[in-house]
Design a protein around this motif. Sequence first.
Motif, PDB file in Angstrom:
ATOM      1  N   UNK A  49       0.734  -1.242   0.601  1.00 10.92           N
ATOM      2  CA  UNK A  49      -0.009  -0.060   0.219  1.00 10.92           C
ATOM      3  C   UNK A  49       0.866   0.968   0.088  1.00 10.92           C
ATOM      4  N   UNK A  50      -0.075   2.599   0.105  1.00 11.33           N
ATOM      5  CA  UNK A  50       1.335   3.219  -0.181  1.00 11.33           C
ATOM      6  C   UNK A  50       1.148   4.894   0.605  1.00 11.33           C
ATOM      7  N   UNK A  51       1.465   5.638   0.356  1.00 18.02           N
ATOM      8  CA  UNK A  51       0.963   6.518   0.976  1.00 18.02           C
ATOM      9  C   UNK A  51       1.239   7.831  -0.144  1.00 18.02           C
ATOM     10  N   UNK A  52       0.986   9.206  -0.172  1.00 20.00           N
ATOM     11  CA  UNK A  52       1.226  10.092  -0.714  1.00 20.00           C
ATOM     12  C   UNK A  52       0.960  11.081  -0.038  1.00 20.00           C
ATOM     13  N   UNK A  53       2.838  11.334  -0.010  1.00 24.79           N
ATOM     14  CA  UNK A  53       3.284  12.450   0.991  1.00 24.79           C
ATOM     15  C   UNK A  53       2.629  13.734   0.490  1.00 24.79           C
ATOM     16  N   UNK A  55       0.264   6.567 -12.385  1.00 26.64           N
ATOM     17  CA  UNK A  55       1.324   5.148 -12.104  1.00 26.64           C
ATOM     18  C   UNK A  55       1.825   5.173 -11.226  1.00 26.64           C
ATOM     19  N   UNK A  56       1.617   5.989 -10.481  1.00 22.09           N
ATOM     20  CA  UNK A  56       2.941   6.126  -8.828  1.00 22.09           C
ATOM     21  C   UNK A  56       1.966   5.504  -8.038  1.00 22.09           C
ATOM     22  N   UNK A  57       0.957   4.768  -7.541  1.00 18.02           N
ATOM     23  CA  UNK A  57       0.162   4.063  -6.690  1.00 18.02           C
ATOM     24  C   UNK A  57       1.140   3.038  -7.743  1.00 18.02           C
ATOM     25  N   UNK A  58       1.195   2.132  -8.357  1.00 15.69           N
ATOM     26  CA  UNK A  58       1.529   0.885  -8.970  1.00 15.69           C
ATOM     27  C   UNK A  58       3.402   0.728  -8.936  1.00 15.69           C
ATOM     28  N   UNK A  59       3.850   2.013  -8.895  1.00 15.93           N
ATOM     29  CA  UNK A  59       5.521   2.089  -9.044  1.00 15.93           C
ATOM     30  C   UNK A  59       5.859   2.141  -7.707  1.00 15.93           C
ATOM     31  N   UNK A  60       4.716   2.269  -6.600  1.00 16.34           N
ATOM     32  CA  UNK A  60       5.319   1.947  -4.938  1.00 16.34           C
ATOM     33  C   UNK A  60       4.790   0.521  -4.822  1.00 16.34           C
ATOM     34  N   UNK A  61       3.500   0.447  -5.274  1.00 19.91           N
ATOM     35  CA  UNK A  61       3.418  -1.471  -4.977  1.00 19.91           C
ATOM     36  C   UNK A  61       4.222  -1.979  -5.202  1.00 19.91           C
ATOM     37  N   UNK A  62       5.314  -1.981  -6.108  1.00 21.02           N
ATOM     38  CA  UNK A  62       5.938  -2.620  -7.043  1.00 21.02           C
ATOM     39  C   UNK A  62       7.453  -2.658  -6.384  1.00 21.02           C
ATOM     40  N   UNK A  63       7.654  -1.466  -5.720  1.00 19.65           N
ATOM     41  CA  UNK A  63       9.276  -1.297  -5.273  1.00 19.65           C
ATOM     42  C   UNK A  63       9.357  -0.978  -3.444  1.00 19.65           C
TER      43      UNK A  63
END
Length: 313
Positions: free
Chosen positions: A9-13, A145-153
Amino acid sequence: MSGAGLGWGKLIVLGEHAVVYGRPALAAALARGVRATATAAERSELEVPAWNARVTASREAPETRRGALSRALDAILSTYGGARPNVRIVADVELPAGGGLGCSAALGVAIVRAIDAHLGVARSDADVAAASLAWERVFHGNPSGVDSAVAARGGVFVFRRGDPEPEIEPVTPRARMLFVIGDSAEPSATKAMVAAVARHRERVPDKVDKVLDGMAALVQNARIAVMAGDLPQLGKLMDLGQALLNTLLVSTARLEEMCAAARHAGALGAKLTGAGGGGCMIALARDPEDAERIAHAIRSLGREAFIAEAGAS
Ligand code: PMV
C-alpha cells in the motif's frame, strides 16, 4: 505449482493530482498491502474474501464494482499474450478500498506477482508495475502510475510520470517517518476525483496550473526535508499541501475536521492522501507517544485510525 505475490500500500506524502499533470509526487510504501496466491484452475477467477467477492475474468463484464474486478483481471491476463494462463487468485487485502492508500494498485501488483511466481516468470519491479497498469486503467481511467510504482518497489521516492517509463528518484529518509492514518469512511472514487480536477482545470487553467506548480515546489522541498530528517519542516510542507489541495476542491469538511484534530493533538502536519473527496488523511507524528495521542484524537471523532511507518521495502 502455486505462486504468491505481494503489493505494498502507499501514502502520497505530497503531490497527488499534480502528478497526473507531469509534476513530481513524493510517495512512500506502507507496511501493509495485499498478498495474493495463484493456482492452476479450469477458468480464471479472483476471490477477495474480505469483500465477499468472487469473480470470473471477463472482458465484457458490466460497469459495476464486481464487473470492474472481472474486467481488470482479464486485462492482466491479456498482458501474458500467448502464455495467458488459467488461474485462481485468492487475495488477502489489508487496506481500506477507496481509501487513497493505493489498495487497487497493491491488488494489481500482488496478482501480477502471484501469476508470475506460478508461471516461473522473473521480471523487474518496473516491469511488474507496468503490467499492473492494465489493471489500474480499468479502475482509474488515467492513472499517473505512482500507486503501481510504490506497490511494486516499496520504499520512498519522488515519482514523475513519463512515457514509456516514469522517472523515479529514490529517497533515503534520515529519520523514521511515523504517520497516523485516519479513515474518513467517506468512499472516494479516484476516477471521479481526477475527472473533477480536470474539469476545474478546463474552467480556470492558469489558476490550477499555478497550484500544480506550487505542489511541485512543495515536493522538492519535502524531498530535502526527508533526506535531512527534518520532520517539523516536512509537517509544515504537508499543511501547505493540504491548503493547495483545498483550492482544487478535493477536500471535504470531514477530512478538514480530522486534519484539524490531528494538528491540535500535536501532529507536525496533516493532509488528505490520494484522490480525496473522502478516503484517508495522514498526520505526521514526532514520536510513537504523539502518534498514539493523534490516533486517539481522530478516534474521538468516531473515525478509525492506525499508526504506520512509511517507507516499507
Ligand atoms: O486515491 P488513490 O490512492 O488511487 O491515489 C490517487 C492519486 C492521484 O494522484 C489523485 C491519481 C493518480 O493517478 O496519480
